[in-house]
Enzyme design. Sequence first.
Site, PDB file in Angstrom:
ATOM      1  N   ASN A   1      23.131  47.077 159.143  1.00 35.14           N
ATOM      2  CA  ASN A   1      24.387  46.357 159.279  1.00 35.14           C
ATOM      3  C   ASN A   1      24.185  45.093 160.119  1.00 35.14           C
ATOM      4  O   ASN A   1      23.297  45.056 160.965  1.00 35.14           O
ATOM      5  CB  ASN A   1      25.444  47.247 159.941  1.00 35.14           C
ATOM      6  CG  ASN A   1      26.079  48.202 158.948  1.00 35.14           C
ATOM      7  OD1 ASN A   1      26.328  47.850 157.809  1.00 35.14           O
ATOM      8  ND2 ASN A   1      26.348  49.420 159.400  1.00 35.14           N
TER       9      ASN A   1
ATOM     10  N   CYS B   1      24.893  52.103 151.614  1.00 34.26           N
ATOM     11  CA  CYS B   1      25.827  52.561 152.651  1.00 34.26           C
ATOM     12  C   CYS B   1      26.469  53.849 152.172  1.00 34.26           C
ATOM     13  O   CYS B   1      26.741  54.017 150.978  1.00 34.26           O
ATOM     14  CB  CYS B   1      26.887  51.484 152.892  1.00 34.26           C
ATOM     15  SG  CYS B   1      28.174  51.957 154.080  1.00 34.26           S
ATOM     16  N   HIS B   2      26.743  54.774 153.090  1.00 33.15           N
ATOM     17  CA  HIS B   2      27.287  56.067 152.673  1.00 33.15           C
ATOM     18  C   HIS B   2      28.809  56.141 152.739  1.00 33.15           C
ATOM     19  O   HIS B   2      29.381  57.207 152.530  1.00 33.15           O
ATOM     20  CB  HIS B   2      26.680  57.195 153.520  1.00 33.15           C
ATOM     21  CG  HIS B   2      26.766  56.984 154.993  1.00 33.15           C
ATOM     22  ND1 HIS B   2      25.749  57.306 155.850  1.00 33.15           N
ATOM     23  CD2 HIS B   2      27.734  56.461 155.760  1.00 33.15           C
ATOM     24  CE1 HIS B   2      26.087  57.003 157.082  1.00 33.15           C
ATOM     25  NE2 HIS B   2      27.286  56.494 157.053  1.00 33.15           N
TER      26      HIS B   2
ATOM     27  N   HIS C   1      32.193  48.271 153.277  1.00 32.51           N
ATOM     28  CA  HIS C   1      33.190  48.707 154.250  1.00 32.51           C
ATOM     29  C   HIS C   1      34.606  48.268 153.893  1.00 32.51           C
ATOM     30  O   HIS C   1      35.551  48.555 154.633  1.00 32.51           O
ATOM     31  CB  HIS C   1      32.848  48.244 155.678  1.00 32.51           C
ATOM     32  CG  HIS C   1      31.667  48.936 156.255  1.00 32.51           C
ATOM     33  ND1 HIS C   1      31.056  48.543 157.429  1.00 32.51           N
ATOM     34  CD2 HIS C   1      30.959  50.017 155.828  1.00 32.51           C
ATOM     35  CE1 HIS C   1      30.039  49.325 157.699  1.00 32.51           C
ATOM     36  NE2 HIS C   1      29.958  50.229 156.737  1.00 32.51           N
TER      37      HIS C   1
END
Length: 497
Positions: A171, A193-194, A230
């Site tokens: 990130n 990304c999870h 995100h």
Amino acid sequence: MVNDQQLIDQSSRQQSLPELPDNRVKITYIGGGSRQWAPNLFRDLALCTDVKGEVALYDVNHKSAKLNAKFGNWVQNKEDAVGDWEYTAVEDRATALDGADFVILSTQFNPAETFVHDLDIPEKYGIYGAVAATIGPGGILRAMRTIPVYRELGTAIGEQCPDAWVLNYTNPMTWATRALYEAFPEINVLGLCHEVFHAQDMLADLVGEYFDEGRPDRDEIDINVKGINHFTWVDEAYWRGIDLFEVIDYHLKQEGALREFSVAEMADEDPFVDNNQVTFELYRRFGVLPAAGDRHLVEYAPWFIQGAMPDDLNRWGVKRTTSEYRSQHWEDNATDHQTYDVKSWMDGTEEFSLAESGEIAVDLIKTLTNGGMMKTHVNLPNHGQVSDLPDGAVVETNALITPNNVKPITAGSLPRPVRTQLCSHVETHETLIEAAVDDGNVDLAFQAFLNDPQVRTLQTETARELFAELIAAEESYLIDWDLDASDVLSESNAFHS
């Protein structure tokens, strides 16, 4: 009847056939001293029989990389480890990258010298970031630290292992991935990304709650993903042909599905707790489902971090990650669910279990290496995946993974009110990349900073002082930015105090 010439031709063809791959690969881990991602990877590799090979660990903190190499080999020697891997800590980055088939990126600056300021300084100006890792004033400073490093890494990969597949976990995801492609456009980078898995897990939980079939695995939840890391959105979600938006609608009518939380209730909660109240509120208002944890969503949709803090944030069941947590998380004796003490595992003071992490790096390595097919969400430059976001900007959508090939899946357009929010963030991403490429143009970076939705709550002069104070606190990490040529910083009291 086969004549002599035909036999010669057949023999020539047989001799020219390529050899079958032996499924042995070299993985180079940049940030190989990692305390979270590396131990996860080692355990997943130990349970993998489809590929084998070596893992070269490179880290600016060579001592941490050596410790992880020792741990990786220790895991490999466990009785229930079925993989075949050798771990080595390498001091020279070029040597580590040379001949790599896969490069995993997972790096971080010392939080005590950076992340702490990203959280605490904006708070003095009334900006109450929940994470400060990928957006907002703290996220932009993190990007300013990260972009030059990742442009350099992109160039190095282009020189040492241009055909390698690069899996980026660092990130701020969008900026780091975009910087790699800017430096080496032919690079094969997947930003991973999870957070979208969280949305699939939440939907799987609802299926388990309302259908007499048991909870399905998250992979059974089929969703159409579109957006930016995100701040990713889902406009279609199905399980066995059932429209899961209808299940969400039913759930939200149930008593207790929508609720408020008190400060007292949140006091002892883990900072990573997720109650999905922000997710459901955004779904109710915009008709599409956010696919990230609430603690990230509140920063991209900052209505939820306005007002009296922490009360008005806690009301949504969200808890802020404090600077104390971030700095303690970095210390050698840190013990929490995000940081693994590999020394305690190896000396037997902490119980170790060899279990899969739930991350997909090894699944990707297996599929890209020797066959099969998988669909998952990835961050890649936009070339039509999201039709109404700028071309070339890094977006997060599903992609189809096959041997040595990744094909992004077209996700379509976004509802106009959601697109309005996303476009603001995308243009900030692109402006900051442009500033970095333009010889570290600090004044252009400040224009990106001013346009951030969190910063737009401030007067421009106040925003300038916040920007300058962050720059001053983290100046030693911003050596690639031309601070001396900045008019914005020359006007500021905070930078010169």
